[in-house]
Design a protein around this motif. Structure first.
Motif, PDB file in Angstrom:
ATOM      1  N   TYR A  21       0.977  -1.100   0.043  1.00  0.00           N
ATOM      2  CA  TYR A  21       0.006   0.073   0.021  1.00  0.00           C
ATOM      3  C   TYR A  21       0.913   1.177  -0.147  1.00  0.00           C
ATOM      4  O   TYR A  21       0.675   2.011  -0.998  1.00  0.00           O
ATOM      5  N   ILE A  22       1.800   1.353   0.927  1.00  0.00           N
ATOM      6  CA  ILE A  22       2.729   2.551   1.022  1.00  0.00           C
ATOM      7  C   ILE A  22       3.500   2.551  -0.351  1.00  0.00           C
ATOM      8  O   ILE A  22       3.789   3.824  -0.623  1.00  0.00           O
ATOM      9  N   ARG A  23       4.102   1.284  -0.750  1.00  0.00           N
ATOM     10  CA  ARG A  23       5.146   1.268  -1.726  1.00  0.00           C
ATOM     11  C   ARG A  23       4.203   1.667  -3.282  1.00  0.00           C
ATOM     12  O   ARG A  23       4.832   2.591  -3.691  1.00  0.00           O
ATOM     13  N   THR A  24       2.926   1.418  -3.331  1.00  0.00           N
ATOM     14  CA  THR A  24       2.311   1.890  -4.261  1.00  0.00           C
ATOM     15  C   THR A  24       1.934   3.463  -4.452  1.00  0.00           C
ATOM     16  O   THR A  24       2.447   4.242  -5.284  1.00  0.00           O
ATOM     17  N   LYS A  25       1.951   4.152  -3.275  1.00  0.00           N
ATOM     18  CA  LYS A  25       1.825   5.434  -3.127  1.00  0.00           C
ATOM     19  C   LYS A  25       2.995   6.250  -3.392  1.00  0.00           C
ATOM     20  O   LYS A  25       3.180   7.176  -3.905  1.00  0.00           O
ATOM     21  N   LEU A  27       5.565   5.005  -5.179  1.00  0.00           N
ATOM     22  CA  LEU A  27       6.045   4.901  -6.516  1.00  0.00           C
ATOM     23  C   LEU A  27       5.098   6.030  -7.364  1.00  0.00           C
ATOM     24  O   LEU A  27       5.652   6.531  -8.102  1.00  0.00           O
ATOM     25  N   ARG A  28       3.801   6.420  -6.997  1.00  0.00           N
ATOM     26  CA  ARG A  28       3.147   7.382  -7.641  1.00  0.00           C
ATOM     27  C   ARG A  28       3.549   8.793  -7.476  1.00  0.00           C
ATOM     28  O   ARG A  28       3.813   9.623  -8.154  1.00  0.00           O
ATOM     29  N   PHE A  29       3.906   8.960  -6.227  1.00  0.00           N
ATOM     30  CA  PHE A  29       4.668  10.223  -5.632  1.00  0.00           C
ATOM     31  C   PHE A  29       6.059  10.402  -6.577  1.00  0.00           C
ATOM     32  O   PHE A  29       6.239  11.527  -7.013  1.00  0.00           O
ATOM     33  N   ILE A  30       6.744   9.486  -6.721  1.00  0.00           N
ATOM     34  CA  ILE A  30       7.887   9.575  -7.439  1.00  0.00           C
ATOM     35  C   ILE A  30       7.669   9.906  -9.039  1.00  0.00           C
ATOM     36  O   ILE A  30       8.250  10.733  -9.624  1.00  0.00           O
ATOM     37  N   ALA A  31       6.448   9.338  -9.680  1.00  0.00           N
ATOM     38  CA  ALA A  31       6.235   9.156 -10.915  1.00  0.00           C
ATOM     39  C   ALA A  31       5.472  10.749 -11.520  1.00  0.00           C
ATOM     40  O   ALA A  31       5.894  11.321 -12.304  1.00  0.00           O
ATOM     41  N   VAL A  32       4.674  11.326 -10.326  1.00  0.00           N
ATOM     42  CA  VAL A  32       3.887  12.286 -10.782  1.00  0.00           C
ATOM     43  C   VAL A  32       4.290  13.708 -10.076  1.00  0.00           C
ATOM     44  O   VAL A  32       4.152  14.681 -10.475  1.00  0.00           O
ATOM     45  N   GLY A  33       4.929  13.678  -8.896  1.00  0.00           N
ATOM     46  CA  GLY A  33       5.605  14.712  -8.364  1.00  0.00           C
ATOM     47  C   GLY A  33       4.704  15.040  -7.251  1.00  0.00           C
ATOM     48  O   GLY A  33       3.403  14.744  -7.322  1.00  0.00           O
ATOM     49  N   VAL A  34       5.070  16.182  -6.280  1.00  0.00           N
ATOM     50  CA  VAL A  34       4.275  16.539  -5.153  1.00  0.00           C
ATOM     51  C   VAL A  34       2.924  17.167  -5.666  1.00  0.00           C
ATOM     52  O   VAL A  34       1.812  17.054  -4.972  1.00  0.00           O
ATOM     53  N   ILE A  35       2.728  18.128  -6.626  1.00  0.00           N
ATOM     54  CA  ILE A  35       1.679  18.778  -6.946  1.00  0.00           C
ATOM     55  C   ILE A  35       0.392  17.880  -7.553  1.00  0.00           C
ATOM     56  O   ILE A  35      -0.563  18.036  -6.960  1.00  0.00           O
ATOM     57  N   VAL A  36       0.874  17.212  -8.604  1.00  0.00           N
ATOM     58  CA  VAL A  36      -0.044  16.051  -9.065  1.00  0.00           C
ATOM     59  C   VAL A  36      -0.459  15.282  -7.970  1.00  0.00           C
ATOM     60  O   VAL A  36      -1.711  14.906  -7.655  1.00  0.00           O
ATOM     61  N   TYR A  37       0.358  14.817  -7.145  1.00  0.00           N
ATOM     62  CA  TYR A  37       0.016  13.913  -6.228  1.00  0.00           C
ATOM     63  C   TYR A  37      -1.034  14.399  -5.200  1.00  0.00           C
ATOM     64  O   TYR A  37      -2.120  13.840  -4.786  1.00  0.00           O
ATOM     65  N   THR A  40      -4.612  14.479  -6.356  1.00  0.00           N
ATOM     66  CA  THR A  40      -5.293  13.395  -6.391  1.00  0.00           C
ATOM     67  C   THR A  40      -5.222  12.749  -5.094  1.00  0.00           C
ATOM     68  O   THR A  40      -5.855  11.339  -4.991  1.00  0.00           O
ATOM     69  N   ASP A  41      -4.675  12.928  -4.053  1.00  0.00           N
ATOM     70  CA  ASP A  41      -4.560  12.312  -2.830  1.00  0.00           C
ATOM     71  C   ASP A  41      -5.913  12.518  -2.230  1.00  0.00           C
ATOM     72  O   ASP A  41      -6.545  13.613  -1.972  1.00  0.00           O
ATOM     73  N   ALA A  42      -6.420  11.481  -1.593  1.00  0.00           N
ATOM     74  CA  ALA A  42      -7.832  11.398  -0.913  1.00  0.00           C
ATOM     75  C   ALA A  42      -7.928  12.481   0.277  1.00  0.00           C
ATOM     76  O   ALA A  42      -9.030  13.317   0.669  1.00  0.00           O
ATOM     77  N   LEU A  43      -6.827  12.695   1.072  1.00  0.00           N
ATOM     78  CA  LEU A  43      -6.532  13.711   1.955  1.00  0.00           C
ATOM     79  C   LEU A  43      -5.780  15.035   1.582  1.00  0.00           C
ATOM     80  O   LEU A  43      -5.355  15.687   2.838  1.00  0.00           O
ATOM     81  N   GLY A  44      -5.468  15.105   0.566  1.00  0.00           N
ATOM     82  CA  GLY A  44      -4.753  16.254   0.022  1.00  0.00           C
ATOM     83  C   GLY A  44      -3.363  16.278   0.490  1.00  0.00           C
ATOM     84  O   GLY A  44      -2.757  17.489   0.678  1.00  0.00           O
ATOM     85  N   MET A  45      -2.665  14.974   0.897  1.00  0.00           N
ATOM     86  CA  MET A  45      -1.410  15.175   1.302  1.00  0.00           C
ATOM     87  C   MET A  45      -0.420  15.210   0.049  1.00  0.00           C
ATOM     88  O   MET A  45      -0.458  14.532  -0.974  1.00  0.00           O
ATOM     89  N   TYR A  86       8.275  11.150   9.918  1.00  0.00           N
ATOM     90  CA  TYR A  86       6.934  11.386  10.260  1.00  0.00           C
ATOM     91  C   TYR A  86       6.127  11.978   9.010  1.00  0.00           C
ATOM     92  O   TYR A  86       5.031  11.828   8.922  1.00  0.00           O
ATOM     93  N   ARG A  87       6.922  12.873   8.324  1.00  0.00           N
ATOM     94  CA  ARG A  87       6.239  13.369   7.256  1.00  0.00           C
ATOM     95  C   ARG A  87       6.082  12.374   6.065  1.00  0.00           C
ATOM     96  O   ARG A  87       5.104  12.549   5.476  1.00  0.00           O
ATOM     97  N   LEU A  88       7.009  11.647   5.921  1.00  0.00           N
ATOM     98  CA  LEU A  88       6.812  10.591   4.734  1.00  0.00           C
ATOM     99  C   LEU A  88       5.666   9.456   5.361  1.00  0.00           C
ATOM    100  O   LEU A  88       4.945   9.200   4.535  1.00  0.00           O
ATOM    101  N   MET A  89       5.419   9.253   6.464  1.00  0.00           N
ATOM    102  CA  MET A  89       4.253   8.469   6.878  1.00  0.00           C
ATOM    103  C   MET A  89       3.133   9.239   6.819  1.00  0.00           C
ATOM    104  O   MET A  89       1.959   8.661   6.680  1.00  0.00           O
ATOM    105  N   GLU A  90       3.044  10.548   7.086  1.00  0.00           N
ATOM    106  CA  GLU A  90       2.000  11.227   7.107  1.00  0.00           C
ATOM    107  C   GLU A  90       1.440  11.060   5.387  1.00  0.00           C
ATOM    108  O   GLU A  90       0.198  11.270   5.260  1.00  0.00           O
ATOM    109  N   LEU A  91       2.338  11.361   4.453  1.00  0.00           N
ATOM    110  CA  LEU A  91       1.858  11.154   3.089  1.00  0.00           C
ATOM    111  C   LEU A  91       1.375  10.040   2.831  1.00  0.00           C
ATOM    112  O   LEU A  91       0.429   9.881   1.809  1.00  0.00           O
TER     113      LEU A  91
END
Length: 133
Positions: A21-25, A27-37, A40-45, A86-91
């Protein structure tokens, strides 16, 4: 690295803990970057208030997650510090449960962290090596 190429003990930990679950997220962050991520994140992280150094730490952490880091003492996250971890886990929508220092050296400590998903309450144990400056 793919899960089927992992040593058996790491693969079992990854499967049992829901690490994919966290690995999929990550990989998405790496692929699309912070703004797009964030859009599209359910909690706006991640939060909008992050500095560029914080975003860099998230990217470092996501790259480590992509390599299945953090599941054991030997494969602990490195270079994140406490704040970055902690920031990574919040993501990934996790909050800290129990934390313990389980090992230390001259200039580092090893944290063992029980993290809980804020929605599902699923738990995962992760290890973070913190170098003291």
């Amino acid at each position: 690295m793919e899960i089927d190429k992992l040593p058996n003990n790491i693969r079992k930990l990854a499967v049992d803990s829901g690490y994919e679950y966290i690995r999929t997220k990550a990989l998405r962050f790496i692929a699309v970057g912070v703004i797009v991520y964030r859009k599209t994140d359910a909690l706006g992280m991640p939060d909008n208030d992050l500095e560029s150094e914080d975003i860099d730490l998230l990217m470092i952490g996501c790259r480590q997650v992509a390599e299945f880091k953090g599941l054991t003492h030997e494969t602990a996250f490195e270079g994140l510090g406490i704040f970055g971890f902690y920031r990574l886990m919040e993501l990934f929508h996790y909050a800290a449960g129990n934390q313990a220092i389980i090992d230390s050296g001259e200039d580092w400590i090893m944290d063992k962290m029980l993290m809980k998903h804020i929605v599902t309450r699923r738990e995962i144990v992760l290890f973070n090596k913190v170098t003291q400056k």
